[in-house]
Design a protein around this motif. Structure first.
Motif, PDB file in Angstrom:
ATOM      1  N   UNK A 248     -36.530 -52.802  -0.615  1.00 44.33           N
ATOM      2  CA  UNK A 248     -35.404 -51.858  -0.574  1.00 44.33           C
ATOM      3  C   UNK A 248     -34.024 -52.534  -0.474  1.00 44.33           C
ATOM      4  N   UNK A 249     -33.892 -53.698  -1.059  1.00 43.28           N
ATOM      5  CA  UNK A 249     -32.647 -54.464  -0.937  1.00 43.28           C
ATOM      6  C   UNK A 249     -31.904 -54.512  -2.276  1.00 43.28           C
ATOM      7  N   UNK A 250     -30.687 -54.088  -2.334  1.00 40.02           N
ATOM      8  CA  UNK A 250     -29.778 -54.244  -3.478  1.00 40.02           C
ATOM      9  C   UNK A 250     -30.428 -53.955  -4.840  1.00 40.02           C
ATOM     10  N   UNK A 251     -31.172 -52.863  -4.926  1.00 38.43           N
ATOM     11  CA  UNK A 251     -31.917 -52.598  -6.166  1.00 38.43           C
ATOM     12  C   UNK A 251     -31.006 -52.346  -7.367  1.00 38.43           C
ATOM     13  N   UNK A 252     -29.917 -51.672  -7.121  1.00 36.50           N
ATOM     14  CA  UNK A 252     -28.959 -51.417  -8.217  1.00 36.50           C
ATOM     15  C   UNK A 252     -28.234 -52.712  -8.588  1.00 36.50           C
ATOM     16  N   UNK A 253     -27.796 -53.422  -7.541  1.00 38.34           N
ATOM     17  CA  UNK A 253     -26.930 -54.590  -7.732  1.00 38.34           C
ATOM     18  C   UNK A 253     -27.678 -55.807  -8.277  1.00 38.34           C
TER      19      UNK A 253
ATOM     20  N   UNK B 247     -21.227 -47.721  -9.090  1.00 32.92           N
ATOM     21  CA  UNK B 247     -21.050 -49.005  -8.388  1.00 32.92           C
ATOM     22  C   UNK B 247     -19.923 -48.916  -7.355  1.00 32.92           C
ATOM     23  N   UNK B 248     -18.864 -48.225  -7.733  1.00 32.95           N
ATOM     24  CA  UNK B 248     -17.716 -48.125  -6.829  1.00 32.95           C
ATOM     25  C   UNK B 248     -17.994 -47.252  -5.617  1.00 32.95           C
ATOM     26  N   UNK B 249     -19.029 -46.461  -5.691  1.00 25.57           N
ATOM     27  CA  UNK B 249     -19.370 -45.576  -4.568  1.00 25.57           C
ATOM     28  C   UNK B 249     -20.338 -46.248  -3.599  1.00 25.57           C
ATOM     29  N   UNK B 250     -20.876 -47.400  -3.990  1.00 26.49           N
ATOM     30  CA  UNK B 250     -21.850 -48.089  -3.136  1.00 26.49           C
ATOM     31  C   UNK B 250     -21.149 -48.924  -2.062  1.00 26.49           C
ATOM     32  N   UNK B 251     -21.902 -49.276  -1.022  1.00 25.16           N
ATOM     33  CA  UNK B 251     -21.340 -50.082   0.078  1.00 25.16           C
ATOM     34  C   UNK B 251     -20.812 -51.415  -0.429  1.00 25.16           C
ATOM     35  N   UNK B 252     -21.367 -51.876  -1.548  1.00 27.54           N
ATOM     36  CA  UNK B 252     -21.071 -53.206  -2.069  1.00 27.54           C
ATOM     37  C   UNK B 252     -19.879 -53.231  -3.031  1.00 27.54           C
ATOM     38  N   UNK B 253     -19.137 -52.121  -3.108  1.00 28.00           N
ATOM     39  CA  UNK B 253     -18.061 -51.979  -4.110  1.00 28.00           C
ATOM     40  C   UNK B 253     -17.040 -53.121  -4.076  1.00 28.00           C
TER      41      UNK B 253
ATOM     42  N   UNK C 284     -31.236 -45.613   0.647  1.00 30.27           N
ATOM     43  CA  UNK C 284     -30.330 -44.885   1.540  1.00 30.27           C
ATOM     44  C   UNK C 284     -28.891 -45.002   1.046  1.00 30.27           C
ATOM     45  N   UNK C 285     -28.530 -46.190   0.572  1.00 30.97           N
ATOM     46  CA  UNK C 285     -27.183 -46.404   0.040  1.00 30.97           C
ATOM     47  C   UNK C 285     -26.941 -45.493  -1.177  1.00 30.97           C
ATOM     48  N   UNK C 286     -27.940 -45.415  -2.063  1.00 35.82           N
ATOM     49  CA  UNK C 286     -27.812 -44.560  -3.253  1.00 35.82           C
ATOM     50  C   UNK C 286     -27.761 -43.079  -2.854  1.00 35.82           C
ATOM     51  N   UNK C 287     -28.567 -42.706  -1.862  1.00 34.67           N
ATOM     52  CA  UNK C 287     -28.543 -41.317  -1.376  1.00 34.67           C
ATOM     53  C   UNK C 287     -27.142 -40.955  -0.884  1.00 34.67           C
ATOM     54  N   UNK C 288     -26.547 -41.840  -0.107  1.00 36.24           N
ATOM     55  CA  UNK C 288     -25.199 -41.567   0.423  1.00 36.24           C
ATOM     56  C   UNK C 288     -24.181 -41.494  -0.707  1.00 36.24           C
ATOM     57  N   UNK C 289     -24.328 -42.385  -1.682  1.00 37.64           N
ATOM     58  CA  UNK C 289     -23.384 -42.405  -2.810  1.00 37.64           C
ATOM     59  C   UNK C 289     -23.506 -41.125  -3.645  1.00 37.64           C
ATOM     60  N   UNK C 290     -24.750 -40.714  -3.898  1.00 32.91           N
ATOM     61  CA  UNK C 290     -24.969 -39.502  -4.705  1.00 32.91           C
ATOM     62  C   UNK C 290     -24.415 -38.280  -3.966  1.00 32.91           C
ATOM     63  N   UNK C 291     -24.628 -38.247  -2.657  1.00 33.90           N
ATOM     64  CA  UNK C 291     -24.084 -37.131  -1.870  1.00 33.90           C
ATOM     65  C   UNK C 291     -22.568 -37.061  -1.993  1.00 33.90           C
TER      66      UNK C 291
ATOM     67  N   UNK D 248     -15.869 -61.534   7.272  1.00 31.50           N
ATOM     68  CA  UNK D 248     -17.130 -60.849   7.570  1.00 31.50           C
ATOM     69  C   UNK D 248     -17.047 -59.385   7.137  1.00 31.50           C
ATOM     70  N   UNK D 249     -18.052 -58.928   6.414  1.00 27.41           N
ATOM     71  CA  UNK D 249     -18.146 -57.518   6.031  1.00 27.41           C
ATOM     72  C   UNK D 249     -19.568 -57.038   6.305  1.00 27.41           C
ATOM     73  N   UNK D 250     -19.743 -55.754   6.404  1.00 28.40           N
ATOM     74  CA  UNK D 250     -21.111 -55.246   6.529  1.00 28.40           C
ATOM     75  C   UNK D 250     -21.388 -54.227   5.431  1.00 28.40           C
ATOM     76  N   UNK D 251     -22.656 -54.081   5.088  1.00 31.90           N
ATOM     77  CA  UNK D 251     -23.096 -52.983   4.229  1.00 31.90           C
ATOM     78  C   UNK D 251     -24.220 -52.280   4.981  1.00 31.90           C
ATOM     79  N   UNK D 252     -24.445 -51.026   4.667  1.00 36.37           N
ATOM     80  CA  UNK D 252     -25.436 -50.248   5.405  1.00 36.37           C
ATOM     81  C   UNK D 252     -24.742 -49.138   6.173  1.00 36.37           C
ATOM     82  N   UNK D 253     -25.552 -48.255   6.719  1.00 37.50           N
ATOM     83  CA  UNK D 253     -25.005 -47.093   7.436  1.00 37.50           C
ATOM     84  C   UNK D 253     -24.784 -47.454   8.900  1.00 37.50           C
TER      85      UNK D 253
END
Ligand code: IPE
Ligand code: IPE
Ligand code: MG
Length: 237
Positions: free
Chosen positions: A193-198, A168-174, A139-146, A97-102
């Motif tokens: 707003x779900x997995x837009x990059x991925x 990609x490596x900076x995202x929750x889904x790395x 939100x995931x991209x915002x955190x990664x860019x920060x 089990x893993x989670x993604x998100x803040x």
């Protein structure tokens, strides 16, 4: 000789329609979420049997905080309780089990539970179940860019070094491959707003069925639809 049909390595599911399912039955929306959790359980079992390696469930979006407080609390409580209660069975099934998100917005207690479940199931190598909790792509991209900006500021990274792999490596889904198939139930045809990059090269499937009614038969239909798709990735084939 029959050729084995391609099975998506990673399926991401936008579980939608719990509320409508409940309303159709004159029940409270929470009843729909309870039925929805049952569908997560069955989907997980079938996906493992079919050889899917990653299964991501969009369980709670950053926008879902805007729902009535009682529904948010019921949903959070339900999700946490279910995963905690299911942990021994998940371990037995070889599910990690893993989670993604803040997760920082959750209570200390919930964060501890989630960390514990991830730790207890870490050895599962049959299928990885990913719960998207307080997740949204922006939100995931915002955190990664920060984080990338922080590294540039600190001088440990040069702006010119930022390539697609680095993002990609900076995202929750790395830790996992991009989804091959995105399923959204209930007939809605949007990402919310779900997995837009991925999901850049994912196949999409939008069955009409409401999430609590997503059966084994529906899952297999999704696999058939996927197998019939011609994935070209921009090339000439
Ligand atoms: C999806 O079902 C579950 C979550 C968002 C957690 P909904 O609650 O969105 O159900 P509908 O769309 O109102 O029917
Ligand atoms: C998307 O469903 C979020 C989850 C499934 C967790 P919503 O029901 O919240 O999305 P919208 O409001 O229809 O876009
Ligand atoms: Mg919905």
């Amino acid at each position: 000789m029959s050729i084995a049909k391609p099975i998506p390595q990673h399926i991401a599911i936008i579980m939608d329609g719990n509320g409508r399912w409940a309303k159709l039955r004159g029940k409270d929306r929470t009843e729909g979420h309870i039925a929805g959790v049952e569908t997560i359980r069955t989907t997980l079992r079938i996906a493992a049997q079919r050889g899917v390696r990653y299964l991501t469930f969009y369980a709670f979006s950053t926008e879902n905080w805007g729902r009535p407080e009682a529904e948010v609390n019921a949903l959070m409580d339900l999700l946490c309780r279910s995963v905690i209660n299911e942990t021994p069975e998940l371990i037995r099934m070889g599910i990690c089990v893993r989670t993604i998100g803040d997760r920082s917005r959750f209570s200390e207690r919930v964060q501890q539970h989630l960390a514990q479940i991830e730790e207890q199931t870490a050895a599962g190598d049959r299928l990885t179940m990913v719960l998207a909790l307080n997740y949204s792509s922006r939100d995931e991209l915002r955190r990664a860019v920060q984080e990338l900006a922080r590294r540039v500021e600190a001088g440990t990274l040069q702006a010119s070094q930022i390539d697609e792999t680095c993002i990609s490596e900076m995202l929750d889904t790395a830790f996992m491959p991009d989804p091959d198939l995105v399923i959204r139930t209930s007939g809605e045809q949007r990402l919310s707003n779900f997995l837009m990059w991925q999901a850049s090269y994912a196949e999409f499937y939008f069955p009409e069925v409401l999430w609590p009614d997503f059966t084994e038969e529906e899952f297999d239909r999704a696999l058939d639809v996927y197998a019939a798709r011609d994935r070209r990735f921009g090339l000439v084939k």
